[in-house]
Design a protein around this motif. Structure first.
Motif: not given
Length: 100
Positions: A31-41
């Motif tokens: 889920p941390a990867r998902c958070a990083a992606e969402a923050d990026h996008l």
């Protein structure tokens, strides 16, 4: 005014890839990867809706750089290919957006 079609195509590709990665990571073990992606996008839709050299420069300098710094090198291959395509459209610091 919306951004030029060639920029929009690149940005839409970034969004699609990032959202698919977020979906897989968020439903899986990372889920941390998902958070990083969402923050990026999260600001990319505004880039498509509003042709702003300042927005594109901010994405390039701040959001892209922060995302890349938090990724493992093996996660960056696809992104770096797309960023190379986008680079040609990023205004040079101090360049007026209307000249793009």
């Amino acid at each position: 005014m919306t951004c030029p079609p060639d920029v929009a195509a690149i940005v839409l590709g970034l969004l699609r890839h990032g959202l698919l990665t977020c979906r897989a990571a968020g439903w899986g073990p990372d889920p941390a990867r998902c958070a990083a992606e969402a923050d990026h996008l999260h600001n990319l839709p505004d880039l498509i809706a509003d042709d702003s050299g300042e927005r594109l420069r901010y994405y390039w300098d701040v959001e892209r750089s922060a995302f890349a710094a938090g990724c493992a090198p093996e996660e960056l291959g696809w992104w770096e290919e797309q960023w190379a395509r986008l680079r040609a459209h990023v205004p040079v610091t101090g360049e007026v957006a209307a000249t793009r």
